[in-house]
Design a protein around this motif. Structure first.
Motif, PDB file in Angstrom:
ATOM      1  N   ILE A 638       0.870  -1.226  -0.058  1.00  0.00           N
ATOM      2  CA  ILE A 638      -0.118   0.101  -0.132  1.00  0.00           C
ATOM      3  C   ILE A 638       0.896   1.120  -0.038  1.00  0.00           C
ATOM      4  N   ILE A 639       0.435   2.302  -0.811  1.00  0.00           N
ATOM      5  CA  ILE A 639       1.231   3.612  -0.826  1.00  0.00           C
ATOM      6  C   ILE A 639       0.560   4.632  -0.232  1.00  0.00           C
ATOM      7  N   PHE A 640       0.969   5.247   0.599  1.00  0.00           N
ATOM      8  CA  PHE A 640       0.518   6.464   1.184  1.00  0.00           C
ATOM      9  C   PHE A 640       0.913   7.971   0.857  1.00  0.00           C
ATOM     10  N   GLY A 641       0.174   8.847   0.398  1.00  0.00           N
ATOM     11  CA  GLY A 641       0.688  10.062   0.224  1.00  0.00           C
ATOM     12  C   GLY A 641       0.024  11.057   1.163  1.00  0.00           C
ATOM     13  N   MET A 642       0.907  11.651   1.913  1.00  0.00           N
ATOM     14  CA  MET A 642       0.307  12.595   3.055  1.00  0.00           C
ATOM     15  C   MET A 642       0.690  14.079   2.987  1.00  0.00           C
ATOM     16  N   ASP A 643      -0.087  14.959   3.282  1.00  0.00           N
ATOM     17  CA  ASP A 643      -0.020  16.250   3.056  1.00  0.00           C
ATOM     18  C   ASP A 643      -0.922  16.738   4.332  1.00  0.00           C
ATOM     19  N   VAL A 644      -0.506  18.278   4.555  1.00  0.00           N
ATOM     20  CA  VAL A 644      -1.507  18.994   5.524  1.00  0.00           C
ATOM     21  C   VAL A 644      -1.488  20.572   4.951  1.00  0.00           C
ATOM     22  N   SER A 645      -3.032  20.950   4.497  1.00  0.00           N
ATOM     23  CA  SER A 645      -3.045  22.337   4.175  1.00  0.00           C
ATOM     24  C   SER A 645      -3.519  23.296   5.161  1.00  0.00           C
ATOM     25  N   HIS A 646      -2.624  24.419   5.051  1.00  0.00           N
ATOM     26  CA  HIS A 646      -3.039  25.236   6.003  1.00  0.00           C
ATOM     27  C   HIS A 646      -3.416  26.544   5.437  1.00  0.00           C
ATOM     28  N   GLY A 647      -4.323  27.607   6.423  1.00  0.00           N
ATOM     29  CA  GLY A 647      -5.131  28.683   6.034  1.00  0.00           C
ATOM     30  C   GLY A 647      -3.852  29.429   5.250  1.00  0.00           C
ATOM     31  N   SER A 648      -4.582  30.470   4.470  1.00  0.00           N
ATOM     32  CA  SER A 648      -3.728  31.229   3.647  1.00  0.00           C
ATOM     33  C   SER A 648      -3.103  32.475   4.510  1.00  0.00           C
ATOM     34  N   PRO A 649      -2.082  33.122   4.186  1.00  0.00           N
ATOM     35  CA  PRO A 649      -1.283  34.077   4.852  1.00  0.00           C
ATOM     36  C   PRO A 649      -2.591  35.126   5.319  1.00  0.00           C
ATOM     37  N   GLY A 650      -2.648  35.588   6.642  1.00  0.00           N
ATOM     38  CA  GLY A 650      -3.563  36.496   7.005  1.00  0.00           C
ATOM     39  C   GLY A 650      -4.761  35.786   7.677  1.00  0.00           C
ATOM     40  N   GLN A 651      -4.610  34.494   7.486  1.00  0.00           N
ATOM     41  CA  GLN A 651      -5.904  33.599   7.943  1.00  0.00           C
ATOM     42  C   GLN A 651      -5.312  32.558   9.263  1.00  0.00           C
ATOM     43  N   SER A 652      -4.834  33.154  10.187  1.00  0.00           N
ATOM     44  CA  SER A 652      -4.209  32.348  11.204  1.00  0.00           C
ATOM     45  C   SER A 652      -4.878  31.287  11.968  1.00  0.00           C
ATOM     46  N   GLY A 653      -6.340  31.486  12.156  1.00  0.00           N
ATOM     47  CA  GLY A 653      -7.147  31.076  12.738  1.00  0.00           C
ATOM     48  C   GLY A 653      -8.046  30.002  12.157  1.00  0.00           C
ATOM     49  N   ILE A 654      -7.542  29.744  10.790  1.00  0.00           N
ATOM     50  CA  ILE A 654      -8.147  28.614   9.967  1.00  0.00           C
ATOM     51  C   ILE A 654      -7.694  27.284  10.194  1.00  0.00           C
ATOM     52  N   PRO A 655      -8.541  26.269  10.630  1.00  0.00           N
ATOM     53  CA  PRO A 655      -7.890  25.146  10.839  1.00  0.00           C
ATOM     54  C   PRO A 655      -7.227  24.470   9.932  1.00  0.00           C
ATOM     55  N   SER A 656      -6.098  23.916  10.106  1.00  0.00           N
ATOM     56  CA  SER A 656      -5.460  23.024   9.036  1.00  0.00           C
ATOM     57  C   SER A 656      -5.953  21.795   8.647  1.00  0.00           C
ATOM     58  N   ILE A 657      -5.901  21.204   7.568  1.00  0.00           N
ATOM     59  CA  ILE A 657      -6.532  20.082   7.101  1.00  0.00           C
ATOM     60  C   ILE A 657      -5.622  18.949   6.679  1.00  0.00           C
ATOM     61  N   ALA A 658      -5.612  17.856   7.298  1.00  0.00           N
ATOM     62  CA  ALA A 658      -4.377  16.802   7.117  1.00  0.00           C
ATOM     63  C   ALA A 658      -5.246  15.837   6.178  1.00  0.00           C
ATOM     64  N   ALA A 659      -4.557  15.364   5.096  1.00  0.00           N
ATOM     65  CA  ALA A 659      -5.089  14.531   4.141  1.00  0.00           C
ATOM     66  C   ALA A 659      -4.097  13.333   3.909  1.00  0.00           C
ATOM     67  N   VAL A 660      -4.633  12.246   3.748  1.00  0.00           N
ATOM     68  CA  VAL A 660      -3.825  11.071   3.442  1.00  0.00           C
ATOM     69  C   VAL A 660      -4.504  10.148   2.391  1.00  0.00           C
ATOM     70  N   VAL A 661      -3.921   9.913   1.187  1.00  0.00           N
ATOM     71  CA  VAL A 661      -4.476   9.174   0.368  1.00  0.00           C
ATOM     72  C   VAL A 661      -3.660   7.875   0.177  1.00  0.00           C
ATOM     73  N   SER A 662      -4.393   6.830  -0.140  1.00  0.00           N
ATOM     74  CA  SER A 662      -3.776   5.582  -0.365  1.00  0.00           C
ATOM     75  C   SER A 662      -4.243   4.662  -1.549  1.00  0.00           C
ATOM     76  N   SER A 663      -3.246   4.053  -1.913  1.00  0.00           N
ATOM     77  CA  SER A 663      -3.608   3.302  -3.071  1.00  0.00           C
ATOM     78  C   SER A 663      -4.557   1.765  -2.738  1.00  0.00           C
TER      79      SER A 663
END
Length: 907
Positions: A638-663
């Motif tokens: 199985i292959i995992f790809g993992m990344d975390v998306s953060h809010g844009s600059p100036g949006q410090s209170g926006i939650p981060s989004i963690a994503a993992v995809v798998s084969s």
């Protein structure tokens, strides 16, 4: 063609039974508590096992400049810096430290034994050799010094008198230097021969600080390891009062060829200097000051630095006045005293004070708010037309889509242009004359480092009817060929959010081109047009109203697929709530498009996405079909790809989004699914890979492993390959010892006796190493791999340019193999990484990073758009829709509908 859930040609695998079907001993103790009870050594990045040999050799140069080190016998002495006003209060004003340290050096040079300083601008100062004493105190004067803290104590008149007195005076400061430690200079070269130590990292950091100080003395804006000159030829107007500013990145790196200086271009955004009112008009795109939104202006201006006429003193903006200049009152002290001997005051407006007491003719400030440069309780107001923004002030808020595209377009440089610019900056910087570098015995070459690369052959692809496709220059096409597994599209509809186009013609063309690729597309069941009365409503309302039209037409089940025509580009505000409504509430596959320049190529690209979303497969590696991909084709992987998306600059209170995809559907490597969670803002470590069962969410990895098991013929993976995106070298230990531990715990949770082997690879795009073909105008060819010369002296890393760089200079992906239990050879692992750049279903070209990582980024980015329309409640958090009390500040994240949860909805 249907997508088989269980391939028939696989041998029966050993079972992996989900824990909810049989009794199993499961540890519900939190991972952190369990790990504290068992002391185990921390994992460290693995050493290089050898270099690859496959591919055609190619001679290249890199933007690394060799560094000679001749002085390795001395020490860097570190001192803590403390700054105070003469009354003992600490200095909080930014940017004062360098001026004070420069003044100490100028005034007390003889008392400092002639030592040169390397100062980081904040709390640390370094010298070569010790200062005469471990603790030294100095008093220095700064001419015409002004700060908000010192000038916010009274009325405009009082403060103006103080400022006028200060113009011919100096302000006293105390500077304390205290010994904090010493770093052997031999640690610089020691890191080239053995594992990196904390001392070697600190020693190289001192060299970086010397370069930052060198740039600061030239008046540059410093942004981490980048510096920007105040030169108009480096500026690009992005609109809205914002400029793109081109500069340079510099950092010392330990490489296989020795210590090197990595120089590269860099870009930031700055405020347009000049009259403050001009910036506000441009920033809000209005022509008259009376049209300015002052609430927005207050947020934009906060903390910007201005110069005030006619005194030319500098201040930092703290806010705006509550009333216009002609109405804003303050108490002005008079020359008269009352019967108690106290000075009498009179209320006067700011406008009257400047007009009558300062004889300054204000042209337009009377009806506008004043600029406040004082403190919250003791304001100091200045008419806006007397204020001018200082140059080189960073703009850190989010850019508009147009500004961002302009910045990217204007920042591109062809390979030979970039080489010329870097050569020029190396000459102009004149590092040979820097005293601190001379004292260190540092000599920096002005020549690009020569390296040897290899060009890997592109993998053969399989498409429909058993046909082969051989990519050329990293690209291929489907001319006269069908998709490998095309889908059938029935029970679908078109939704038009006021876009102007020939919808029926569009549908006919889509069906015609789809038929050429093997996709059957029936005529749409319905075309839903947005009612004109809702076109100016908020985006969520427009989406809800559209679904009020759709539901009566599909009373039993919603349509399987919706084609959405947007009135604007994909980034329009409808996109987020539309995706959420379809994917989270109704489970409808959907494709958005902006039908402005619809042609055959555009529709072919759209069909690639639609086919992948609905479960089809456009192409796959020939190795996958023949099961000849080394290591991963013979053993369930199985292959995992993992990344975390953060809010844009100036949006410090926006939650981060963690994503993992798998084969899924092993042994194929071209199908993936995603699992997404919300977490605290700006947190890079993924904290929900595994969760104890009582937390209400078993975590990402368990969900993905069960999906692999069900989609791969009841097979549990014996090998797990993890590609992690978005982490810096300083975070490698967190990935190795926190995230990997969570994944291992998730495996044990499913089956205590199951011990798969792991390979963990970090993929970095955010670095500054580039490669060039000497004497060529072209980028390096796709498939170029470099694992020598400028790579790490010990650790297992390599650079790969898998894609064809069509615009600008190719940015390679830097792969760090942190952990490898599977035991890949260098060639086999590099071949796998290269091949995974060709399985991206959205395009017919190799991409710059492995597809699982790109998919994880897409999934995180798309789901993050859901959050913009949430309540943003701080009372609950959610992992895929299940509320948890662990992170009370993370808002609820909608759970994907079961119908689309296992799909490639992110394509």
């Amino acid at each position: 063609m249907d997508n088989p859930e269980e391939p028939e040609d696989l041998p029966p695998p050993p079972p992996m039974i989900p824990p909810d079907t049989v009794p199993i001993k499961v540890t519900t103790e939190p991972a952190s508590e369990a790990s504290e009870k068992i002391s185990k050594p921390k994992r460290v990045p693995m050493p290089r096992r050898g270099a690859g040999s496959r591919g055609q050799t190619i001679q290249l140069v890199s933007n690394h400049f060799q560094v000679g080190v001749t002085n390795t016998s001395g020490y860097f002495f570190q001192y803590s810096v403390s700054l105070f006003y003469e009354d003992g209060r600490p200095v909080e004003a930014k940017g004062v430290g360098r001026k004070l340290i420069d003044r100490v050096y100028e005034t007390y040079n003889s008392d400092l034994a002639g030592k040169e300083f390397a100062y980081d601008g904040e709390k640390s100062l370094f010298t070569i050799g010790a200062l005469p004493r471990n603790k030294m105190e100095f008093t220095v004067l700064l001419d015409n010094f002004s700060s908000n803290r010192a000038n916010g104590h009274g009325s405009p008149a009082e403060n103006d008198k103080k400022r006028m007195k200060r113009t011919s005076q100096s302000k006293a400061f105390k500077v304390e230097l205290s010994f904090a430690g010493k770093i052997p200079m031999q640690a610089i070269t020691a890191s080239l021969r053995g594992p990196e130590s904390e001392k070697s990292q600190e020693a190289v950091r001192v060299l970086d600080i010397i370069l930052r100080q060198h740039a600061a003395k030239q008046g540059c804006l410093l942004v981490r390891q980048s510096f920007f000159h105040n030169d108009p030829k480096n500026f690009v107007d992005l609109g809205g009062g914002i400029l793109g500013c081109r500069g340079f990145h510099s950092s010392f790196r330990a490489t296989q060829s020795g210590l090197s200086l990595n120089m590269d271009g860099s870009t930031t955004t700055i405020i347009q200097p000049g009259p403050l009112i001009d910036f506000l008009l441009a920033n809000q795109n209005v022509s008259n000051p009376r049209q300015i939104d002052w609430a927005k202006a207050k947020r934009t201006l906060k903390n910007l630095r201005i110069k005030v006429s006619p005194t030319n003193l500098e201040y930092r903006i703290t806010g705006l006045s509550e009333y216009p200049c002609k109405e804003q009152l303050f108490s002005l002290k008079t020359k008269a005293t009352n019967e108690n001997g106290d000075v009498e005051t009179v209320d006067i407006t700011v406008y009257d004070y400047f007009a009558n007491h300062r004889n300054i003719d204000l042209q337009y400030s009377g009806d506008l708010p004043c600029i406040n440069v004082g403190r919250s309780k003791r304001a100091t107001y200045i008419p806006i037309e007397l204020c001018e923004l200082l140059p080189l002030q960073r703009y850190v808020k989010a850019l508009s889509v147009l500004q961002r595209s302009q910045l990217v377009e204007k920042s591109r440089q062809k390979p030979q242009e970039k080489m010329r610019i870097l050569t020029d900056v190396m000459k102009s910087n004149n590092y040979a004359a820097e005293p601190m570098l001379q004292s260190c015995g540092i000599k920096i070459s002005s020549r690009f480092t020569q390296v040897e690369g290899r060009v890997l052959s592109a993998p053969k692809l399989k498409v429909g009817n058993g046909d082969d496709v051989i990519p050329r220059n990293g690209r291929w096409n489907f001319n006269n060929k069908r998709y490998f597994e095309p889908v059938k599209i029935e029970d679908w509809a078109v939704v038009n959010f006021s876009a102007r186009c020939d919808i029926h013609g569009l549908c006919r063309d889509l069906a015609r081109f789809g038929e050429m690729k093997g996709i059957f597309i029936s005529p749409p069941a319905e075309v839903f047009e947005e009612s004109p009365e809702f076109r100016r409503a908020h985006a969520p309302v427009r989406v809800d109203k559209m679904f009020e039209q759709i539901q009566p037409r599909f009373p039993k089940d919603p349509p399987r697929f919706l084609l959405c025509l947007l009135p604007d580009r994909k980034n329009c505000d409808i996109y987020g709530p539309w995706k959420r409504k379809n994917l989270a509430e109704f489970g409808i596959f959907n494709q958005c498009l902006a039908p402005f320049r619809v042609n055959e190529q555009y529709l072919m690209n759209v069909l690639l996405k639609i086919n992948a979303k609905l479960g089809g497969l456009n192409s796959l590696l020939a190795f996958e079909q023949s099961r000849n991909l080394p290591v991963v084709s013979k053993v369930p992987t199985i292959i995992f790809g993992m990344d975390v998306s953060h809010g844009s600059p100036g949006q410090s209170g926006i939650p981060s989004i963690a994503a993992v995809v798998s084969s899924r559907n092993w042994p194929t490597l071209s199908r993936y699914r995603a699992c997404v969670r919300s977490q605290l803002p700006k947190v890079e470590t993924i904290d929900s890979l595994f969760q104890p069962i009582e937390k209400g969410d078993d975590g990402i990895v368990r969900e993905l492993l069960l999906d692999f098991y069900k989609s791969s013929g009841q097979t549990k993976p014996s090998q797990i390959i993890i590609f992690r995106d978005g982490v810096s070298e300083s975070q490698f230990n967190q990935v190795l010892n926190i995230e990997l531990d969570q994944i291992i715990e998730a495996c044990k949770f499913l089956d205590e006796s199951w011990s798969p082997k792991f390979t963990l690879i970090v993929a970095q795009k955010n670095h500054h190493t580039k490669f060039f073909q000497p004497g060529s105008q072209d980028n390096v060819p796709p498939g170029t791999i470099i694992d020598n010369g400028v790579c790490h002296p010990q650790n297992n890393d390599f650079y790969l340019c898998a894609h064809a760089g069509m615009i600008g200079t190719t940015r390679p992906t830097h792969y760090h193999v942190l952990y490898d239990e599977i035991g890949f050879s260098a060639d086999d692992l590099q071949e796998l990484v290269h091949s995974l750049s060709y399985v991206y279903q959205k395009s017919t070209s190799a991409i710059s990073i492995v597809a699982p990582v790109r998919y994880a980024h897409l999934a995180a980015s798309q789901i993050s758009l859901f959050m913009k329309f949430e309540d943003m409640s701080e009372t609950s958090s959610s992992h895929g829709g299940q509320t948890s009390s662990v992170q009370s500040s993370v808002p609820e994240l909608p759970q994907l509908h079961p119908k689309v949860r296992s799909s490639m909805f992110f394509c």
